[in-house]
Design a protein around this motif. Sequence first.
Motif, PDB file in Angstrom:
ATOM      1  N   GLY A   1       1.916  15.070  44.998  1.00  0.00           N
ATOM      2  CA  GLY A   1       3.062  14.361  44.426  1.00  0.00           C
ATOM      3  C   GLY A   1       3.029  12.858  44.627  1.00  0.00           C
TER       4      GLY A   1
ATOM      5  N   GLY B   1       0.956  10.733  43.328  1.00  0.00           N
ATOM      6  CA  GLY B   1       0.558   9.993  42.137  1.00  0.00           C
ATOM      7  C   GLY B   1      -0.938   9.974  41.844  1.00  0.00           C
ATOM      8  N   LYS B   2      -1.713  10.802  42.537  1.00  0.00           N
ATOM      9  CA  LYS B   2      -3.173  10.798  42.341  1.00  0.00           C
ATOM     10  C   LYS B   2      -3.568  11.155  40.914  1.00  0.00           C
ATOM     11  CE  LYS B   2      -3.779  14.047  45.452  1.00  0.00           C
ATOM     12  NZ  LYS B   2      -2.375  14.346  45.773  1.00  0.00           N
ATOM     13  N   SER B   3      -3.020  12.271  40.441  1.00  0.00           N
ATOM     14  CA  SER B   3      -3.388  12.713  39.084  1.00  0.00           C
ATOM     15  C   SER B   3      -2.961  11.690  38.045  1.00  0.00           C
ATOM     16  CB  SER B   3      -2.726  14.048  38.761  1.00  0.00           C
ATOM     17  OG  SER B   3      -3.183  15.036  39.638  1.00  0.00           O
ATOM     18  N   THR B   4      -1.795  11.126  38.255  1.00  0.00           N
ATOM     19  CA  THR B   4      -1.288  10.139  37.311  1.00  0.00           C
ATOM     20  C   THR B   4      -2.217   8.932  37.243  1.00  0.00           C
ATOM     21  OG1 THR B   4       0.966  10.839  37.771  1.00  0.00           O
ATOM     22  CG2 THR B   4       0.685   8.669  36.772  1.00  0.00           C
TER      23      THR B   4
ATOM     24  N   VAL C   1       5.905   5.643  39.568  1.00  0.00           N
ATOM     25  CA  VAL C   1       5.070   6.526  40.384  1.00  0.00           C
ATOM     26  C   VAL C   1       3.804   5.872  40.934  1.00  0.00           C
ATOM     27  CG1 VAL C   1       5.901   8.720  39.498  1.00  0.00           C
ATOM     28  CG2 VAL C   1       4.023   7.582  38.343  1.00  0.00           C
TER      29      VAL C   1
HETATM   30  N1  LIG Z   1       4.443  14.570  32.915  1.00  0.00           N
HETATM   31  C1  LIG Z   1       5.255  14.045  33.855  1.00  0.00           C
HETATM   32  N2  LIG Z   1       6.497  13.643  33.529  1.00  0.00           N
HETATM   33  C2  LIG Z   1       7.328  13.124  34.456  1.00  0.00           C
HETATM   34  N3  LIG Z   1       7.003  12.952  35.743  1.00  0.00           N
HETATM   35  C3  LIG Z   1       5.780  13.338  36.147  1.00  0.00           C
HETATM   36  C4  LIG Z   1       4.841  13.902  35.222  1.00  0.00           C
HETATM   37  N4  LIG Z   1       3.707  14.188  35.890  1.00  0.00           N
HETATM   38  C5  LIG Z   1       3.923  13.821  37.169  1.00  0.00           C
HETATM   39  N5  LIG Z   1       5.161  13.303  37.329  1.00  0.00           N
HETATM   40  C6  LIG Z   1       5.733  12.792  38.579  1.00  0.00           C
HETATM   41  O1  LIG Z   1       4.897  11.769  39.063  1.00  0.00           O
HETATM   42  C7  LIG Z   1       4.716  11.875  40.455  1.00  0.00           C
HETATM   43  C8  LIG Z   1       3.238  11.930  40.774  1.00  0.00           C
HETATM   44  O2  LIG Z   1       2.706  13.120  40.282  1.00  0.00           O
HETATM   45  P1  LIG Z   1       1.144  13.406  40.270  1.00  0.00           P
HETATM   46  O3  LIG Z   1       0.448  12.241  39.719  1.00  0.00           O
HETATM   47  O4  LIG Z   1       0.928  14.708  39.589  1.00  0.00           O
HETATM   48  O5  LIG Z   1       0.839  13.539  41.832  1.00  0.00           O
HETATM   49  P2  LIG Z   1      -0.388  14.220  42.586  1.00  0.00           P
HETATM   50  O6  LIG Z   1      -1.493  14.411  41.624  1.00  0.00           O
HETATM   51  O7  LIG Z   1      -0.720  13.241  43.678  1.00  0.00           O
HETATM   52  O8  LIG Z   1       0.109  15.497  43.149  1.00  0.00           O
HETATM   53  C9  LIG Z   1       5.475  13.094  40.903  1.00  0.00           C
HETATM   54  O9  LIG Z   1       6.691  12.666  41.450  1.00  0.00           O
HETATM   55  C10 LIG Z   1       5.718  13.868  39.645  1.00  0.00           C
HETATM   56  O10 LIG Z   1       6.946  14.528  39.709  1.00  0.00           O
END
Ligand SMILES: Nc1ncnc2c1ncn2[C@@H]1O[C@H](COP(=O)(O)OP(=O)(O)O)[C@@H](O)[C@H]1O
Lengths: 312, 256
Positions: free
Chosen positions: B43, B45-48, B22
Amino acid sequence: MSTLKKFGRFDRFDFLTYPAVLFVFLLFTWMLAVYVTSSIPAFQREGWNVYFTNVWNASECPDKEYYGILAAIWGSLYTSTIALLVALPLSISYSIFVVDYAPKRLKGILEITSDIMAGLPTIIYGIWGAFFLVPFLKEWVMMPVYNYLSFIPIFSQKPVSGFSFFSAGVLLGIMITPFVSAVVREAYTTIPHTYREAAYSLGLTRYEATKILIGYVKPAMISGTILGFGRAIGETVAVSLVVGNAFNLSADPFSPGYTISSLIATQYGNSFIYTHMTSVLYAAGLFLFLVGLFITLLGMYVLRRWKKNVSI
Amino acid sequence: MSESEYAIEVENLNIYYGNNHVIKSINLKIPQKTVFAIMGPSGCGKSTMLRSFNRLLDLNKNVRVNGSVHLFGRDIYTGDMDSVEVRREVGMVFQYPNPFPHLSIYNNIALGLKMNKLVKSDKELDERIEWALKKAGLWEEVKHRLNDYPSGLSGGQRQRLVIARVIAMKPKVIMMDEPTANIDPVGSKKIEDLIFELKKDYTIVLVTHNPAQAARVSDYVAFIYLGELVEAGETGKIFTAPESKLTEKYLTGKLV
Ligand SMILES: Nc1ncnc2c1ncn2[C@@H]1O[C@H](COP(=O)(O)OP(=O)(O)O)[C@@H](O)[C@H]1O
Ligand SMILES: [Mg+2]
């Protein structure tokens, strides 16, 4: 409001379930009514003494018959309290381990195990309790406590048979642990992930974070506990086998006693011989009925208030 | 060890959820005491990525993080720092305002301070809590009900309580993950003003999926798309003369 209704059509499930709902409700009222009316003779004869004295004069001569179930009420409260003291720490640590610490595979096994434990017929616990748990507790808990702590008044009597409030309490504690831990576990797993993140993001260690999260689900645990108490106080078969069945108002946990349900179960066979005993047993049942009702309602109330408070 | 001029330096960062890649080879430098916005569609990957800066990803056993993240020159993933220390220095505000519902307003802020032993006396605790609430612009609204639960607060107030909870710890960096996404416009405006105020003392990393917000409050901005860094630079420059066609499309709302 269902969309079907809007178009003037019956929701068939609504319609079909009414009789069942009505039936369950009627059954409940009917049972309560039977208990109330059947206890009335005992109350007319003895008044509140039925509940507040400790006597059991079963006599061939009806005039000399006299009953008071205070010892059994005491025994029910005492054993259920011991049960909670056993079940609560077990349930909480078990739940935390299953949810937070156990590897995935073990988690599944543990969950299935506790579900099985919850479903076992209580006689299984009773026999195990009478033949294994009681001698074990006597040898490894009661005797050592008596040997070292007999200066404390409630431990000053030498344990005789091992069949006692304490044995019944421990057995009950083991029996209700699967139920209490199911409630605790459910509450603990439903903690929104964001609070977990909040706790860790503040630089809390795993132990500190867990403590805070337990605080969050505490009311759910309390209601699980209350429901567990309700179960413990109503449990009959297993308790009758280990509590010792004696009219005893003692605070000595290692002495034998009665509980309301074990009293009913063991005296029921005699009640046909005597004139006034049946009504007294009904009165005992009524007490249990009302306590059970009260405890269940209290547990539900605590849970509902919590859900309202933490809902976001 | 020399103190870096950057609050956070990210080198060749790759993050996987299981086999799902991601965050892809991201390099990023976040200067001190600025507002650094990370924007991109939902989606991407910002939060990640944000959660890799305070090791909150450690909570998820399926996550793998490769590459390095330095906090003021110190590597947060090697033996240099432990996760508790990292999180103490990098505070986080979440997309969903999450004060603990079972703790009073006061105790929500006191929790991190007490557990990390950041104050020495009850008096200092009181003072620190008042100070943090004032900084978060919430003091006047809650000073008479510090022992109430947060359930009586509006969404915007709750979010400022979370900000106060973070400020009270005196972190070096404050990360905010779409802090206004669930807040009404008036509450959002207050939080944006607050961000502006806070950057005097803190480095702020702000995740947003709203380019207008990035334009309003940030000094630097990075645009992320499908886990890759498209471009990063001064906000004024990115918004007036983006280098990438992709950025231009995103900023003009042609990218969903
Ligand atoms: N706990 C998790 N387990 C598996 N996949 C995740 C999890 N959290 C996020 N993802 C995946 O990682 C990608 C990035 O998500 P996220 O970081 O939440 O994006 P954003 O914050 O930009 O909306 C997405 O495709 C999401 O489905
Ligand atoms: Mg996000």
